[in-house]
Design an enzyme around this catalytic site. Structure first.
Site, mmCIF file in Angstrom:
data_model
loop_
_atom_site.group_PDB
_atom_site.id
_atom_site.type_symbol
_atom_site.label_atom_id
_atom_site.label_comp_id
_atom_site.label_asym_id
_atom_site.label_seq_id
_atom_site.Cartn_x
_atom_site.Cartn_y
_atom_site.Cartn_z
ATOM 1 N N ASP A 37 0.792 -1.023 0.131
ATOM 2 C CA ASP A 37 0.000 -0.064 -0.087
ATOM 3 C C ASP A 37 0.865 1.295 0.047
ATOM 4 O O ASP A 37 1.894 1.134 0.517
ATOM 5 C CB ASP A 37 -0.983 0.034 1.108
ATOM 6 C CG ASP A 37 -0.403 -0.125 2.572
ATOM 7 O OD1 ASP A 37 0.646 -0.840 2.724
ATOM 8 O OD2 ASP A 37 -0.798 0.594 3.343
ATOM 9 N N GLU A 97 0.039 -1.288 5.687
ATOM 10 C CA GLU A 97 1.176 -0.868 6.584
ATOM 11 C C GLU A 97 0.909 0.707 6.946
ATOM 12 O O GLU A 97 1.255 1.211 8.087
ATOM 13 C CB GLU A 97 2.509 -1.001 5.914
ATOM 14 C CG GLU A 97 3.808 -0.674 6.739
ATOM 15 C CD GLU A 97 4.111 0.917 6.689
ATOM 16 O OE1 GLU A 97 4.857 0.890 7.520
ATOM 17 O OE2 GLU A 97 3.691 1.537 5.830
#
Length: 386
Positions: A75, A137
């Site tokens: 991400d 994350e």
């Protein structure tokens, strides 16, 4: 025969997927899974609860424990409101830099790790190499813990994990822990001229934010421990970066919401900090209810990231120092998934291409020299595993 893409070609593909944390990462996961399968590598998905996202992990080499994990997240942060001079979802090379969202944080490392796994499959290794790609994350490292647990149920457990957050290919063996709370303060609305009869959610929230500042001042004034002295700043910090509330200037605010976070020095028990904070919230909650029973405070801890604790002669640190030649001490004040791997029994360090100062910025970039250094590191790792 399947095409073996260069690390740069893989990077181009990874950046083309707009895997902002609020969106799905499944197109990227599917592409990586298909590419690995074309080289005879079986990949495994671990799904998010709502199946909108997935982590991906894979293993190359003998089916034995004791290997090396290359870990990265898929991400990226949004580009909303940022002024880019090129398309953030296309890698653009200019002036010795690779521009694009995630080139630095951290698809540059992801591309190198995928490249290394395929090379390990073709060249052969006597010690296993594993790949771990997580999700979410950027919203608190929430996707890694279930992924790590799932890996251990499917793959032989590796000895060590290298988390490729941007560290300029330095061996980072320590980072602060962190936790985040969403705080909702519920007040009681009255006309502001009748202030004592109501409860202002904003003014009560301000008391908590002042409490954060007071703890920062206390921490800054304390003697600095040997471990804390490695960090900048050399103490635990408490911070609020988002707040909203109220409806009009002449009404005591009925609601206020803010987010606060801890950045905790390794060695300080996080639970002690959480207990101190929650006790202050409870004290203020009771005082508000004494004025109006409808008022109060609700807490939601939405992430909790353990610190990365330096390991005496740790396997991960020993390997990375041998491959990079870096024998200096490096720590960072941000959190990573390294502490989560360490918490589940892996030796762990942070080592990846790029400078964290470029992460999350408009025109995010990765120096080409850093990408080249990362490729050199992977070549040495492959030779070591062979």
């Amino acid at each position: 025969m399947a095409e073996r893409l260069s690390a740069r070609q893989i990077l181009d593909r990874l950046v083309s997927f707009p895997t902002v944390s609020r969106e799905t990462n499944l197109p990227l996961v599917e592409w990586v899974e298909t590419y690995l399968a074309s080289h005879g590598i079986a990949a495994h998905r671990h799904w998010h609860d709502d199946r909108s996202k997935a982590a991906l992990f894979a293993h190359v080499g003998p089916a034995v424990a004791g290997g090396v994990v290359l870990s990265g997240h898929t991400d990226v942060v949004p580009v909303d409101g940022q002024e880019w001079t090129s398309d953030p979802w296309t890698v653009v090379e200019r002036d010795g830099r690779l521009y694009g969202r995630g080139t630095c944080d951290m698809k540059g490392f992801d591309a190198l790790a995928i490249w290394a796994l395929v090379e390990a499959q073709h060249r052969g290794v006597t010690r296993p190499l594993q790949l771990a790609l997580s999700y979410d994350e950027e919203v608190g490292c929430t996707g890694a813990p279930p992924m790590i647990a799932a890996m251990q149920a499917v793959l032989p457990k590796a000895e060590l994990a290298i988390i490729g957050e941007p560290s300029r290919m330095k061996c980072v063996n320590g980072h602060k822990g962190g936790a985040g709370y969403r705080v909702r303060v519920r007040g009681f609305e009255v006309h502001s001229s009748l202030l004592p009869e109501g409860v202002s959610a904003i003014m009560e929230a301000a008391r908590l934010i002042c409490w954060l500042n007071d703890r920062n001042a206390e921490n800054a004034a304390k003697p600095v421990s040997a471990v804390a002295g490695l960090f900048q700043p050399p103490f635990t910090t408490l911070h609020s970066g988002m707040i909203k509330g109220g409806t009009a200037h002449n009404i005591t605010a009925g609601d206020c919401e803010f987010v606060m976070e801890f950045r905790i020095v390794p060695g300080e028990p996080p639970e002690d900090w959480y207990a101190l904070w929650e006790a202050e919230v409870a004290r203020l909650h009771a005082a508000m209810q004494a004025v109006r029973p409808e008022a109060g405070i609700h807490l939601d801890r939405f992430f909790d990231v353990p610190p990365l604790v330096p390991e005496a002669e740790g396997a991960a640190e020993t390997l990375v120092r041998r491959l990079t030649g870096d024998n200096a001490t490096h720590v960072v004040s941000y959190g990573t998934e390294a502490g989560q791997f360490q918490e589940q029994g892996y030796s762990a360090v942070v080592c990846g291409p790029g400078d964290i100062a470029q992460a999350h910025q408009a025109d995010e970039y990765l120096d080409l020299s850093e990408f080249t250094a990362g490729q050199g590191f992977m070549e040495k790792l492959l030779a070591d595993l062979a």
